[in-house]
Design a protein around this motif. Structure first.
Motif, PDB file in Angstrom:
ATOM      1  N   THR A 225     -30.718 -22.910 -58.805  1.00 27.57           N
ATOM      2  CA  THR A 225     -31.126 -24.084 -58.447  1.00 27.57           C
ATOM      3  C   THR A 225     -31.214 -23.980 -56.680  1.00 27.57           C
ATOM      4  O   THR A 225     -32.332 -24.492 -56.316  1.00 27.57           O
ATOM      5  CB  THR A 225     -30.436 -25.247 -58.761  1.00 27.57           C
ATOM      6  N   GLN A 226     -30.699 -23.064 -56.364  1.00 24.02           N
ATOM      7  CA  GLN A 226     -30.512 -22.903 -55.003  1.00 24.02           C
ATOM      8  C   GLN A 226     -32.062 -22.548 -54.463  1.00 24.02           C
ATOM      9  O   GLN A 226     -32.681 -22.597 -53.146  1.00 24.02           O
ATOM     10  CB  GLN A 226     -29.451 -22.097 -54.319  1.00 24.02           C
ATOM     11  N   GLY A 227     -32.503 -21.646 -55.352  1.00 29.22           N
ATOM     12  CA  GLY A 227     -33.753 -20.967 -54.958  1.00 29.22           C
ATOM     13  C   GLY A 227     -34.846 -22.019 -55.071  1.00 29.22           C
ATOM     14  O   GLY A 227     -36.093 -21.663 -54.557  1.00 29.22           O
ATOM     15  N   VAL A 228     -34.811 -22.916 -55.608  1.00 32.44           N
ATOM     16  CA  VAL A 228     -36.042 -24.161 -55.606  1.00 32.44           C
ATOM     17  C   VAL A 228     -35.479 -25.465 -55.108  1.00 32.44           C
ATOM     18  O   VAL A 228     -36.623 -26.250 -54.951  1.00 32.44           O
ATOM     19  CB  VAL A 228     -36.276 -24.094 -57.039  1.00 32.44           C
ATOM     20  N   CYS A 229     -34.464 -25.574 -54.485  1.00 26.89           N
ATOM     21  CA  CYS A 229     -33.961 -27.027 -54.139  1.00 26.89           C
ATOM     22  C   CYS A 229     -33.350 -26.996 -52.883  1.00 26.89           C
ATOM     23  O   CYS A 229     -32.300 -26.058 -52.646  1.00 26.89           O
ATOM     24  CB  CYS A 229     -33.211 -27.647 -55.233  1.00 26.89           C
ATOM     25  N   ASN A 230     -33.710 -27.619 -52.015  1.00 25.83           N
ATOM     26  CA  ASN A 230     -32.778 -28.034 -50.596  1.00 25.83           C
ATOM     27  C   ASN A 230     -33.037 -29.335 -50.325  1.00 25.83           C
ATOM     28  O   ASN A 230     -33.905 -29.823 -49.625  1.00 25.83           O
ATOM     29  CB  ASN A 230     -33.353 -26.798 -49.533  1.00 25.83           C
ATOM     30  N   LEU A 231     -32.052 -30.037 -50.489  1.00 21.86           N
ATOM     31  CA  LEU A 231     -31.990 -31.735 -50.322  1.00 21.86           C
ATOM     32  C   LEU A 231     -31.852 -31.777 -49.075  1.00 21.86           C
ATOM     33  O   LEU A 231     -32.126 -32.798 -48.423  1.00 21.86           O
ATOM     34  CB  LEU A 231     -30.977 -32.375 -51.265  1.00 21.86           C
ATOM     35  N   GLU A 232     -31.374 -30.944 -48.107  1.00 22.71           N
ATOM     36  CA  GLU A 232     -31.021 -31.211 -46.694  1.00 22.71           C
ATOM     37  C   GLU A 232     -32.519 -31.482 -46.172  1.00 22.71           C
ATOM     38  O   GLU A 232     -32.646 -31.994 -45.238  1.00 22.71           O
ATOM     39  CB  GLU A 232     -30.018 -30.055 -45.996  1.00 22.71           C
ATOM     40  N   GLU A 233     -33.419 -30.527 -46.624  1.00 27.82           N
ATOM     41  CA  GLU A 233     -34.832 -30.401 -46.103  1.00 27.82           C
ATOM     42  C   GLU A 233     -35.617 -31.657 -46.805  1.00 27.82           C
ATOM     43  O   GLU A 233     -36.587 -32.009 -46.166  1.00 27.82           O
ATOM     44  CB  GLU A 233     -35.516 -29.191 -45.974  1.00 27.82           C
ATOM     45  N   THR A 234     -35.402 -31.760 -48.056  1.00 31.79           N
ATOM     46  CA  THR A 234     -36.086 -32.922 -48.764  1.00 31.79           C
ATOM     47  C   THR A 234     -35.084 -33.648 -49.294  1.00 31.79           C
ATOM     48  O   THR A 234     -35.166 -33.809 -50.671  1.00 31.79           O
ATOM     49  CB  THR A 234     -37.315 -32.066 -49.718  1.00 31.79           C
ATOM     50  N   PRO A 235     -34.592 -34.809 -48.698  1.00 35.42           N
ATOM     51  CA  PRO A 235     -33.792 -35.272 -49.307  1.00 35.42           C
ATOM     52  C   PRO A 235     -34.201 -36.668 -50.458  1.00 35.42           C
ATOM     53  O   PRO A 235     -33.542 -37.220 -51.161  1.00 35.42           O
ATOM     54  CB  PRO A 235     -33.228 -36.354 -48.134  1.00 35.42           C
ATOM     55  N   ASP A 236     -35.773 -36.943 -50.250  1.00 35.94           N
ATOM     56  CA  ASP A 236     -36.200 -37.589 -51.181  1.00 35.94           C
ATOM     57  C   ASP A 236     -36.745 -37.132 -52.479  1.00 35.94           C
ATOM     58  O   ASP A 236     -37.363 -37.717 -53.447  1.00 35.94           O
ATOM     59  CB  ASP A 236     -37.494 -38.463 -50.629  1.00 35.94           C
ATOM     60  N   ALA A 237     -36.437 -35.841 -52.797  1.00 36.90           N
ATOM     61  CA  ALA A 237     -36.862 -35.139 -53.744  1.00 36.90           C
ATOM     62  C   ALA A 237     -36.435 -35.671 -55.078  1.00 36.90           C
ATOM     63  O   ALA A 237     -35.342 -36.252 -55.250  1.00 36.90           O
ATOM     64  CB  ALA A 237     -36.326 -33.663 -53.916  1.00 36.90           C
ATOM     65  N   ASN A 238     -37.433 -35.697 -56.011  1.00 40.13           N
ATOM     66  CA  ASN A 238     -37.160 -36.343 -57.671  1.00 40.13           C
ATOM     67  C   ASN A 238     -37.810 -35.435 -58.549  1.00 40.13           C
ATOM     68  O   ASN A 238     -38.735 -36.062 -59.029  1.00 40.13           O
ATOM     69  CB  ASN A 238     -37.459 -37.730 -57.328  1.00 40.13           C
ATOM     70  N   VAL A 239     -37.275 -34.091 -58.864  1.00 41.67           N
ATOM     71  CA  VAL A 239     -38.069 -33.375 -59.632  1.00 41.67           C
ATOM     72  C   VAL A 239     -37.156 -32.652 -60.239  1.00 41.67           C
ATOM     73  O   VAL A 239     -36.025 -32.254 -59.799  1.00 41.67           O
ATOM     74  CB  VAL A 239     -38.842 -32.419 -58.828  1.00 41.67           C
ATOM     75  N   HIS A 240     -37.406 -32.084 -61.366  1.00 43.79           N
ATOM     76  CA  HIS A 240     -36.921 -30.912 -62.198  1.00 43.79           C
ATOM     77  C   HIS A 240     -37.706 -29.916 -62.268  1.00 43.79           C
ATOM     78  O   HIS A 240     -38.726 -29.773 -62.907  1.00 43.79           O
ATOM     79  CB  HIS A 240     -36.543 -31.428 -63.726  1.00 43.79           C
ATOM     80  N   HIS A 241     -37.248 -28.650 -61.440  1.00 46.08           N
ATOM     81  CA  HIS A 241     -38.229 -27.459 -61.350  1.00 46.08           C
ATOM     82  C   HIS A 241     -37.912 -26.695 -62.779  1.00 46.08           C
ATOM     83  O   HIS A 241     -36.725 -26.411 -62.998  1.00 46.08           O
ATOM     84  CB  HIS A 241     -37.773 -26.836 -60.159  1.00 46.08           C
ATOM     85  N   GLU A 242     -38.938 -26.283 -63.287  1.00 47.63           N
ATOM     86  CA  GLU A 242     -38.644 -25.233 -64.185  1.00 47.63           C
ATOM     87  C   GLU A 242     -38.868 -23.759 -63.818  1.00 47.63           C
ATOM     88  O   GLU A 242     -39.912 -23.538 -63.321  1.00 47.63           O
ATOM     89  CB  GLU A 242     -39.882 -25.568 -65.548  1.00 47.63           C
ATOM     90  N   ILE A 243     -37.742 -23.470 -63.442  1.00 40.57           N
ATOM     91  CA  ILE A 243     -37.821 -22.188 -62.402  1.00 40.57           C
ATOM     92  C   ILE A 243     -38.497 -21.020 -63.155  1.00 40.57           C
ATOM     93  O   ILE A 243     -38.444 -20.459 -64.361  1.00 40.57           O
ATOM     94  CB  ILE A 243     -36.264 -21.623 -62.395  1.00 40.57           C
ATOM     95  N   SER A 244     -39.505 -20.605 -62.315  1.00 40.84           N
ATOM     96  CA  SER A 244     -40.376 -19.512 -62.998  1.00 40.84           C
ATOM     97  C   SER A 244     -39.823 -18.332 -62.922  1.00 40.84           C
ATOM     98  O   SER A 244     -39.117 -17.636 -61.794  1.00 40.84           O
ATOM     99  CB  SER A 244     -41.693 -19.516 -61.934  1.00 40.84           C
ATOM    100  N   LEU A 245     -39.863 -17.461 -63.986  1.00 41.72           N
ATOM    101  CA  LEU A 245     -39.260 -16.082 -64.080  1.00 41.72           C
ATOM    102  C   LEU A 245     -40.184 -15.150 -64.440  1.00 41.72           C
ATOM    103  O   LEU A 245     -41.101 -15.206 -64.975  1.00 41.72           O
ATOM    104  CB  LEU A 245     -38.092 -16.234 -65.068  1.00 41.72           C
TER     105      LEU A 245
END
Length: 412
Positions: free
Chosen positions: A392-412
């Motif tokens: 999750t750290q690879g797709v999410c940084n709430l310090e930079e985007t605090p208004d994020a509202n998403v579930h990333h389906e992490i691409s593998l």
């Protein structure tokens, strides 16, 4: 009073949960200044075996918080609804909790489908939400705190462990929805990173109960390891049919889900389940003073039918305790100051070990354990301290985007 069987107890608890889902929840009788907290777990339906213990532990946490003086000097009361594994009911009750009950926080959701039904509702209405179930990773939402483990914390440890024990050729069977699909992809990545091969991955809807043709295919493929990412009561049939076919002692099995909610080792016989290796953030067999004290507390509160304890129920305890601590430290129920405390890097001593919240993802940094099931007891083999939710750290940084509202389906 006669002693209830586990089946009777579950039926009674489910009925109580369903009753609490009536338009007038029991917490409506609380004192006017009581702080309301929401519990939204499946107390009936196909995964009530997970939801009932989560609700029991939430109720225990409320009692313990009140015994310690409450929150901000006020009593805490639980508002509990039973969505019955029905997504429309999840949506209805989430909206009711946020707008009518005006709860301060919600602990709830079990499957990823239920989480993604209610998470956007709580985000919209700014009702703080704790999700306490292991899952596939990828949620990026500052309004949610995710305490359950993700594949980067558990599957990444489990795969090399069992490959070192058994070999490099893996066959995966998985539930056919987002958790199963994404976790199976993580299994493939970690197998290949460790020099192995996934020879086949098969997916099964949650209502599939017959696996004879698949067992024949696995026999023919002759893998070194069978990896199970199966979910729910229907899929329990696989383990029983696997043992009945005489395969349990021929091809060893690891699982990302077996016993995750605690029920399977109780339901199945040791002959069917012995030897399955798993990796989770909590087992009742953790040898620590904090865990032993907590087990005694749970047993004392529920002496007749003690909850089946698992990562899901223990993380529910964590969710309540972290929330209460953050509110008391913030000195207010207002969401923003409470979130700032949660994001401050505090470390909490929990029955599962040390837990802190990663401010960038709002996921738990926690100890994880590998265990071998023997005679209905998880024997811990290895411990890994303070494992990061790297997926999750690879797709999410709430310090930079605090208004994020998403579930990333992490691409593998």
């Amino acid at each position: 009073m006669p002693k209830l069987s586990r089946r009777d107890f579950l039926r009674t608890a489910a009925a109580a949960g369903a009753a609490s889902a009536l338009p007038l929840p029991f917490a409506a009788h609380a004192a006017d200044d009581a702080i309301l907290v929401g519990g939204l777990h499946d107390l009936s339906g196909p995964i009530d075996f997970a939801g009932i213990p989560m609700n029991q532990i939430m109720q225990l946490a409320v009692e313990e918080i009140n015994a310690s003086g409450g929150v901000l000097g006020r009593e805490v009361k639980a508002v509990v609804y039973d969505p019955q594994s029905n997504m429309s009911m999840y949506s209805q009750y989430a909206t009711q909790m946020a707008l009518k009950d005006k709860v301060a926080v919600v602990q709830g959701g079990i499957t990823s489908a239920s989480r993604e039904t209610i998470r956007p509702i709580f985000h919209r209405f700014k009702t703080l939400y704790f999700y306490n179930t292991l899952y596939e990773g990828g949620v990026c939402d500052r309004n949610e705190v995710s305490l359950g483990t993700t594949p980067a914390q558990t599957v990444e440890k489990l795969v090399p462990y069992v490959m070192n024990l058994w070999g490099k050729k893996v066959y995966t069977v998985a539930a056919d929805y987002n958790y199963g699909q994404i976790t199976a992809a993580w299994v493939k990545r970690f197998v290949e990173e460790n020099g192995g091969e996934v020879v086949e991955t098969e997916f099964f809807p949650l209502d599939v109960t017959q696996f004879g043709s698949t067992i024949s295919k696995i026999q023919a493929a002759a893998p070194d390891i069978l990896m199970s990412v199966l979910v729910g009561t229907g899929h329990l049939g696989f383990y029983r049919q696997w043992a009945a076919a005489g395969m349990k002692d021929k091809i060893p099995m690891a699982s990302t889900t077996f016993g995750a909610a605690g029920a399977e080792p109780i339901i199945m016989t040791p002959e069917e389940a012995n030897g399955i290796v798993t990796c989770y953030g909590y087992y009742p067999t953790i040898d620590s003073t904090a865990n032993k004290d907590w087990l005694a507390l749970v047993k004392d509160r529920y002496p007749e039918d003690t909850p089946i304890l698992s990562e899901l129920s223990e993380c529910t305890w964590e969710g309540m305790m972290i929330w209460a601590d953050a509110v008391n430290e913030a000195g207010t129920l207002d969401r923003e100051p409470v979130l700032e405390v949660i994001e401050s890097g505090k470390t909490y001593d929990m029955p599962a070990g040390k837990v802190s919240i990663d401010p960038k993802t709002h996921h738990a940094i926690r100890d994880v354990y590998i265990a071998d099931l023997q005679d209905r007891v998880f024997e811990i083999k290895e411990k890994f301290e303070q494992v990061q939710p790297a997926d999750t750290q690879g797709v999410c940084n709430l310090e930079e985007t605090p208004d994020a509202n998403v579930h990333h389906e992490i691409s593998l």
